[in-house]
Design a protein around this motif. Structure first.
Motif, PDB file in Angstrom:
ATOM      1  N   LEU A  46       0.853  -1.182   0.000  1.00 30.89           N
ATOM      2  CA  LEU A  46       0.000   0.000   0.000  1.00 30.89           C
ATOM      3  C   LEU A  46       0.892   1.236   0.000  1.00 30.89           C
ATOM      4  N   SER A  47       0.627   2.157  -0.890  1.00 30.28           N
ATOM      5  CA  SER A  47       1.438   3.367  -0.954  1.00 30.28           C
ATOM      6  C   SER A  47       0.566   4.487  -1.527  1.00 30.28           C
ATOM      7  N   PRO A  48      -0.197   5.172  -0.647  1.00 28.79           N
ATOM      8  CA  PRO A  48      -1.135   6.190  -1.124  1.00 28.79           C
ATOM      9  C   PRO A  48      -0.448   7.254  -1.984  1.00 28.79           C
ATOM     10  N   LEU A  49       0.792   7.595  -1.638  1.00 27.60           N
ATOM     11  CA  LEU A  49       1.499   8.638  -2.398  1.00 27.60           C
ATOM     12  C   LEU A  49       1.736   8.218  -3.845  1.00 27.60           C
ATOM     13  N   ASP A  50       1.950   6.907  -4.052  1.00 33.36           N
ATOM     14  CA  ASP A  50       2.150   6.412  -5.420  1.00 33.36           C
ATOM     15  C   ASP A  50       0.833   5.951  -6.033  1.00 33.36           C
ATOM     16  N   PRO A 109      -5.676  -0.627  -1.772  1.00 34.05           N
ATOM     17  CA  PRO A 109      -5.934  -2.050  -1.544  1.00 34.05           C
ATOM     18  C   PRO A 109      -6.380  -2.793  -2.800  1.00 34.05           C
ATOM     19  N   ASP A 110      -7.124  -2.102  -3.683  1.00 38.29           N
ATOM     20  CA  ASP A 110      -7.629  -2.784  -4.877  1.00 38.29           C
ATOM     21  C   ASP A 110      -6.528  -3.067  -5.902  1.00 38.29           C
ATOM     22  N   ASP A 111      -5.379  -2.420  -5.746  1.00 42.11           N
ATOM     23  CA  ASP A 111      -4.271  -2.660  -6.672  1.00 42.11           C
ATOM     24  C   ASP A 111      -3.442  -3.864  -6.248  1.00 42.11           C
ATOM     25  N   LEU A 112      -3.682  -4.360  -5.039  1.00 41.94           N
ATOM     26  CA  LEU A 112      -2.930  -5.513  -4.538  1.00 41.94           C
ATOM     27  C   LEU A 112      -3.852  -6.735  -4.473  1.00 41.94           C
ATOM     28  N   ASN A 113      -3.246  -7.915  -4.378  1.00 41.59           N
ATOM     29  CA  ASN A 113      -4.029  -9.153  -4.311  1.00 41.59           C
ATOM     30  C   ASN A 113      -4.510  -9.413  -2.886  1.00 41.59           C
ATOM     31  N   ARG A 166      -4.864 -22.039   8.406  1.00 36.96           N
ATOM     32  CA  ARG A 166      -4.919 -21.917   9.869  1.00 36.96           C
ATOM     33  C   ARG A 166      -3.996 -20.791  10.354  1.00 36.96           C
ATOM     34  N   GLU A 167      -2.907 -20.561   9.609  1.00 38.81           N
ATOM     35  CA  GLU A 167      -1.955 -19.517  10.001  1.00 38.81           C
ATOM     36  C   GLU A 167      -1.520 -18.713   8.788  1.00 38.81           C
ATOM     37  N   ILE A 168      -1.482 -17.404   8.973  1.00 36.81           N
ATOM     38  CA  ILE A 168      -0.958 -16.518   7.936  1.00 36.81           C
ATOM     39  C   ILE A 168       0.315 -15.883   8.472  1.00 36.81           C
ATOM     40  N   ILE A 169       1.423 -16.076   7.737  1.00 39.22           N
ATOM     41  CA  ILE A 169       2.686 -15.429   8.120  1.00 39.22           C
ATOM     42  C   ILE A 169       2.870 -14.236   7.200  1.00 39.22           C
ATOM     43  N   ILE A 170       2.788 -13.040   7.754  1.00 41.08           N
ATOM     44  CA  ILE A 170       2.948 -11.850   6.925  1.00 41.08           C
ATOM     45  C   ILE A 170       4.430 -11.550   6.801  1.00 41.08           C
ATOM     46  N   ALA A 171       4.965 -11.816   5.612  1.00 39.71           N
ATOM     47  CA  ALA A 171       6.413 -11.710   5.383  1.00 39.71           C
ATOM     48  C   ALA A 171       6.694 -10.556   4.435  1.00 39.71           C
ATOM     49  N   VAL A 172       6.263  -9.358   4.833  1.00 40.17           N
ATOM     50  CA  VAL A 172       6.524  -8.182   3.999  1.00 40.17           C
ATOM     51  C   VAL A 172       7.828  -7.540   4.459  1.00 40.17           C
ATOM     52  N   ASN A 173       8.353  -6.652   3.628  1.00 39.53           N
ATOM     53  CA  ASN A 173       9.585  -5.947   3.988  1.00 39.53           C
ATOM     54  C   ASN A 173       9.368  -5.106   5.246  1.00 39.53           C
ATOM     55  N   ALA A 174      10.442  -4.907   5.996  1.00 41.90           N
ATOM     56  CA  ALA A 174      10.354  -4.136   7.243  1.00 41.90           C
ATOM     57  C   ALA A 174      10.447  -2.643   6.957  1.00 41.90           C
ATOM     58  N   THR A 175       9.687  -2.201   5.955  1.00 43.19           N
ATOM     59  CA  THR A 175       9.645  -0.788   5.594  1.00 43.19           C
ATOM     60  C   THR A 175       8.328  -0.194   6.080  1.00 43.19           C
ATOM     61  N   VAL A 176       8.189   1.122   6.018  1.00 44.05           N
ATOM     62  CA  VAL A 176       6.945   1.770   6.444  1.00 44.05           C
ATOM     63  C   VAL A 176       5.773   1.233   5.620  1.00 44.05           C
ATOM     64  N   GLU A 177       5.956   1.153   4.295  1.00 43.77           N
ATOM     65  CA  GLU A 177       4.873   0.672   3.425  1.00 43.77           C
ATOM     66  C   GLU A 177       4.542  -0.783   3.750  1.00 43.77           C
TER      67      GLU A 177
END
Lengths: 201, 201
Positions: A114-118, A122-126, A140-151
């Motif tokens: 998600l990057s409102p500035l760009d 949410p609709d642009d992502l899966n 049963r489990e979701i592991i959120i493995a996104v980058n450790a950035t603000v976005e």
């Protein structure tokens, strides 16, 4: 080049190679000459492989992975534990996590953060397809493995909110000292996280 | 990768990209994903350009340059002074010298340097064709533009010997301080050469 020293087809090849990440104008020339020198061992096979990839590449409609079949190799792998779903930003992250060999899970590629500035909402992502997938009741489990950035963290929060109410455990990657990393070179945030999440020896 | 995460065609593409100079296994994966993302702008055109280069590339039978016509663009350029011949090791050197725009000369690519240890003798280089070319009587000056390495200098000496008796002026590139170079970082040999070849201001 001031004057033409080679044919337009070869100049075109150099121009296009310069657009490949990792190559610049100078290394593109070097790469082109190397390819031409290894015409039959490399240039021909690579041209063929690119044509094959161009014709056959598909984005998996289930998880967003890049493959030549849909659903992809990962989604159809019956030996994987489909009850654990690793959510990542990009296909390159899926491949990187898979190289670790640490999990035998399924994946879901968001296709960005998600990057409102760009203008990425949410609709642009899966994300919709992720929620549908969780709604099937297998996960049963979701592991959120996104980058450790603000976005990345914003996206993680948004997904957590959207999944509220569904019976699924949500986890995220641990923060800490990278293996092999030297403390002296790490930022304060990482050191704070590593201290707080300290483990008994 | 521990387990397959994508189709064999894409893995093949990554494997081949990793053999391109400037790319390694990791950057080849990144490059492959970038190419696939830019399928129509980059992957398709690059595949086509490689196919074109594969079909059409020729080594100039006169000078050794890489082109799609034989004799090459440089050899058939009537605006060039064919009486000055720049002898270089590799096609990449020809292109680099040409980028300087300093000369409007013809070229002769040796295709390497003499290196007895690697089994490279005079017959493995385009030296015979150089002597034949000089024998045509058009060439007045030969600029030996080989690398300032032991092999390069050996090759330069050998060529000078071979051309003895022919009426042609033989010169070599000047040694000295690279433009923009700092003296402190230069080796003693270069500094000695630069001092000896000092010029009046």
């Amino acid at each position: 080049m001031a004057k033409r020293v080679t044919g337009p087809e070869i100049e075109k090849l150099i121009q296009l190679l310069a657009k490949v990440p990792g190559l610049g104008p100078r290394s593109a020339r070097r790469a082109a000459l190397h390819l031409i020198k290894k015409k039959d061992q490399l240039l021909g096979p690579l041209s063929h492989a690119m044509g094959e990839a161009y014709d056959k590449v598909k984005i998996c409609s289930r998880c967003g992975n890049v493959d030549t079949v849909d659903p992809c190799t990962v989604c159809t792998d019956i030996r994987r534990d489909q009850s654990v779903l690793i959510v990542c930003e990009d296909v390159s992250d899926l491949w990187a996590l898979e190289r670790s060999g640490a999990m035998n899970a399924a994946y879901h590629v968001l296709g960005g953060t998600l990057s409102p500035l760009d203008g990425v909402g949410p609709d642009d992502l899966n994300i919709r397809s992720l929620i549908d997938r969780v709604g099937e009741g297998v996960v049963r489990e979701i592991i959120i493995a996104v980058n450790a950035t603000v976005e990345g963290q914003t996206t993680a929060h948004y997904i957590t909110d959207q999944l509220a109410g569904l019976e699924v455990k949500i986890t995220r990657l641990a923060h800490g000292v990278p293996v092999g990393g030297e403390l002296d070179y790490l930022d304060e945030g990482t050191l704070t996280a590593a201290l707080r999440a300290r483990t008994a020896i």
